[in-house]
Scaffold this motif. Sequence first.
Motif, PDB file in Angstrom:
ATOM      1  N   LYS A   1       0.823  -1.206   0.000  1.00 48.12           N
ATOM      2  CA  LYS A   1       0.000   0.000   0.000  1.00 48.12           C
ATOM      3  C   LYS A   1       0.857   1.256   0.000  1.00 48.12           C
ATOM      4  O   LYS A   1       2.005   1.253   0.445  1.00 48.12           O
ATOM      5  CB  LYS A   1      -0.918   0.020   1.227  1.00 48.12           C
ATOM      6  N   GLU A   2       0.254   2.307  -0.496  1.00 47.81           N
ATOM      7  CA  GLU A   2       0.843   3.639  -0.411  1.00 47.81           C
ATOM      8  C   GLU A   2      -0.250   4.537   0.137  1.00 47.81           C
ATOM      9  O   GLU A   2      -1.169   4.918  -0.573  1.00 47.81           O
ATOM     10  CB  GLU A   2       1.307   4.115  -1.782  1.00 47.81           C
ATOM     11  N   GLY A   3      -0.165   4.801   1.437  1.00 50.19           N
ATOM     12  CA  GLY A   3      -1.281   5.461   2.096  1.00 50.19           C
ATOM     13  C   GLY A   3      -2.421   4.469   2.239  1.00 50.19           C
ATOM     14  O   GLY A   3      -2.246   3.353   2.716  1.00 50.19           O
ATOM     15  N   SER A   4      -3.603   4.858   1.774  1.00 52.01           N
ATOM     16  CA  SER A   4      -4.768   3.973   1.852  1.00 52.01           C
ATOM     17  C   SER A   4      -5.004   3.207   0.556  1.00 52.01           C
ATOM     18  O   SER A   4      -5.918   2.388   0.478  1.00 52.01           O
ATOM     19  CB  SER A   4      -6.018   4.795   2.189  1.00 52.01           C
ATOM     20  N   LYS A   5      -4.179   3.454  -0.460  1.00 54.24           N
ATOM     21  CA  LYS A   5      -4.378   2.826  -1.768  1.00 54.24           C
ATOM     22  C   LYS A   5      -3.325   1.751  -2.022  1.00 54.24           C
ATOM     23  O   LYS A   5      -2.224   1.800  -1.490  1.00 54.24           O
ATOM     24  CB  LYS A   5      -4.318   3.884  -2.872  1.00 54.24           C
ATOM     25  N   LEU A   6      -3.697   0.780  -2.858  1.00 56.79           N
ATOM     26  CA  LEU A   6      -2.757  -0.268  -3.233  1.00 56.79           C
ATOM     27  C   LEU A   6      -1.678   0.289  -4.152  1.00 56.79           C
ATOM     28  O   LEU A   6      -1.949   1.137  -5.011  1.00 56.79           O
ATOM     29  CB  LEU A   6      -3.489  -1.404  -3.944  1.00 56.79           C
ATOM     30  N   ARG A   7      -0.455  -0.185  -3.975  1.00 60.69           N
ATOM     31  CA  ARG A   7       0.633   0.204  -4.868  1.00 60.69           C
ATOM     32  C   ARG A   7       0.431  -0.421  -6.249  1.00 60.69           C
ATOM     33  O   ARG A   7      -0.045  -1.553  -6.360  1.00 60.69           O
ATOM     34  CB  ARG A   7       1.974  -0.279  -4.317  1.00 60.69           C
ATOM     35  N   LYS A   8       0.815   0.296  -7.274  1.00 60.88           N
ATOM     36  CA  LYS A   8       0.778  -0.282  -8.615  1.00 60.88           C
ATOM     37  C   LYS A   8       1.875  -1.330  -8.767  1.00 60.88           C
ATOM     38  O   LYS A   8       1.718  -2.305  -9.501  1.00 60.88           O
ATOM     39  CB  LYS A   8       0.941   0.821  -9.660  1.00 60.88           C
ATOM     40  N   LYS A   9       2.995  -1.111  -8.060  1.00 54.95           N
ATOM     41  CA  LYS A   9       4.094  -2.070  -8.090  1.00 54.95           C
ATOM     42  C   LYS A   9       4.469  -2.429  -6.648  1.00 54.95           C
ATOM     43  O   LYS A   9       5.237  -1.711  -6.003  1.00 54.95           O
ATOM     44  CB  LYS A   9       5.309  -1.483  -8.816  1.00 54.95           C
ATOM     45  N   PRO A  10       3.927  -3.524  -6.127  1.00 57.55           N
ATOM     46  CA  PRO A  10       4.256  -3.931  -4.749  1.00 57.55           C
ATOM     47  C   PRO A  10       5.753  -4.187  -4.594  1.00 57.55           C
ATOM     48  O   PRO A  10       6.453  -4.503  -5.563  1.00 57.55           O
ATOM     49  CB  PRO A  10       3.453  -5.221  -4.564  1.00 57.55           C
ATOM     50  N   GLN A  11       6.234  -4.071  -3.376  1.00 57.03           N
ATOM     51  CA  GLN A  11       7.654  -4.242  -3.096  1.00 57.03           C
ATOM     52  C   GLN A  11       7.942  -5.626  -2.517  1.00 57.03           C
ATOM     53  O   GLN A  11       7.080  -6.260  -1.919  1.00 57.03           O
ATOM     54  CB  GLN A  11       8.123  -3.159  -2.113  1.00 57.03           C
ATOM     55  N   HIS A  12       9.181  -6.078  -2.714  1.00 55.97           N
ATOM     56  CA  HIS A  12       9.697  -7.307  -2.098  1.00 55.97           C
ATOM     57  C   HIS A  12       8.875  -8.555  -2.428  1.00 55.97           C
ATOM     58  O   HIS A  12       8.704  -9.446  -1.588  1.00 55.97           O
ATOM     59  CB  HIS A  12       9.780  -7.148  -0.574  1.00 55.97           C
ATOM     60  N   ILE A  13       8.386  -8.638  -3.646  1.00 58.94           N
ATOM     61  CA  ILE A  13       7.587  -9.801  -4.046  1.00 58.94           C
ATOM     62  C   ILE A  13       8.374 -11.115  -3.917  1.00 58.94           C
ATOM     63  O   ILE A  13       7.819 -12.128  -3.456  1.00 58.94           O
ATOM     64  CB  ILE A  13       7.049  -9.621  -5.477  1.00 58.94           C
ATOM     65  N   PRO A  14       9.668 -11.171  -4.297  1.00 60.95           N
ATOM     66  CA  PRO A  14      10.404 -12.437  -4.108  1.00 60.95           C
ATOM     67  C   PRO A  14      10.413 -12.911  -2.659  1.00 60.95           C
ATOM     68  O   PRO A  14      10.311 -14.113  -2.390  1.00 60.95           O
ATOM     69  CB  PRO A  14      11.820 -12.095  -4.600  1.00 60.95           C
ATOM     70  N   ARG A  15      10.517 -11.980  -1.705  1.00 59.34           N
ATOM     71  CA  ARG A  15      10.542 -12.382  -0.300  1.00 59.34           C
ATOM     72  C   ARG A  15       9.168 -12.856   0.161  1.00 59.34           C
ATOM     73  O   ARG A  15       9.048 -13.788   0.951  1.00 59.34           O
ATOM     74  CB  ARG A  15      11.024 -11.219   0.572  1.00 59.34           C
ATOM     75  N   TRP A  16       8.106 -12.214  -0.327  1.00 58.77           N
ATOM     76  CA  TRP A  16       6.764 -12.684   0.024  1.00 58.77           C
ATOM     77  C   TRP A  16       6.526 -14.078  -0.553  1.00 58.77           C
ATOM     78  O   TRP A  16       5.905 -14.935   0.086  1.00 58.77           O
ATOM     79  CB  TRP A  16       5.705 -11.707  -0.496  1.00 58.77           C
TER      80      TRP A  16
END
Length: 333
Positions: free
Chosen positions: A269-284
């Motif tokens: 998320k970025e604030g209350s909205k979903l990020r267009k490009k989430p971070q750390h996907i390999p770790r998730w």
Amino acid sequence: MAPELYWREFTRDGSVDRDFLADENFLIANFSDWFGRWLQEKDHATLQSFDSLVRHFWGESRNPPKYDVDTFMVADGSFFSEDQPQPEWFTPHVRFLTVVKPAGTESFARKTSPEDDKWTFAIAGKISERQHTYTREHSFLDVASWDGVTVRYYKNDYVNGKDKQAWIHFGESMDAFGRSEYLGPFNGHVNGAPIMKELHEPWIHWLGQSGTFEACFSNEMKEDFKSAPYLSRNRVLLSEVNHNPEQLEDAIKGSVSNFFITRRDRDFKEGSKLRKKPQHIPRWTAHVFLTTTVNIVAALPVSGSDTEFVIPNEHFFDKEVLRRDRFPDLYVS
């Protein structure tokens, strides 16, 4: 005179990790949780044994109580009930885990506003020979400190592997998805629990319903335990230790859940909205496929067969992390 506190740099090339004296800027940025600030006050950094550290907070948990101090014990050998095992071939590896928080507050609570000063920290220690031992040669002393958002890890250890001993900042939980992933405190057993023992019934390694462990204690250990007021009241052996490890399980489940929410919101998320490009996907993704929750020994035999077994799907992926309530904004109704 300001205490000498350090931070550890972990290496990936097989060379020895290095410790550095923490300057003012590092202290402000990283020793920012309640325990980190406390270490910088008075002579607190000189408390370098499990006994002296817990005794300090236990003493201030009396009347009126300033802190809640709750100690749990983990050991090997609950199955011994009569004859004391011989120390030549058996040691119970007694370790203690003490949870400290402000009196009357929820443990590992989430910070809901910048003004919140919610904190909890856990002290893990191994005791060798005498309760008051300071040396790290045959003992350890770790602290995991929660500030309402993240956990900071401290260890009392030798500085650069030499004779000097001090408190060293090992990192904070957000580093597990950063440059320190798989290093230091983030290089543990992926299915492990605190002090590498089970965190669920039947609690065979925890003081409680499974047994007293008393047959495994030497007379010297018993005397040490009886003389520590936070372990034994009126010298009744381990009467002050919490005999209900389920309470620890609830506290840790709550802390993991609160940190999960913080980590999830930061990456997706970025604030209350979903990020267009989430971070750390390999770790998730690694969370899903590496942090399995059931061992293969939990496989159930197929009815009528001695050679076929049903292996739980949790052996192959972490079903918990994929629950709909973990990522409510990401699922399509």
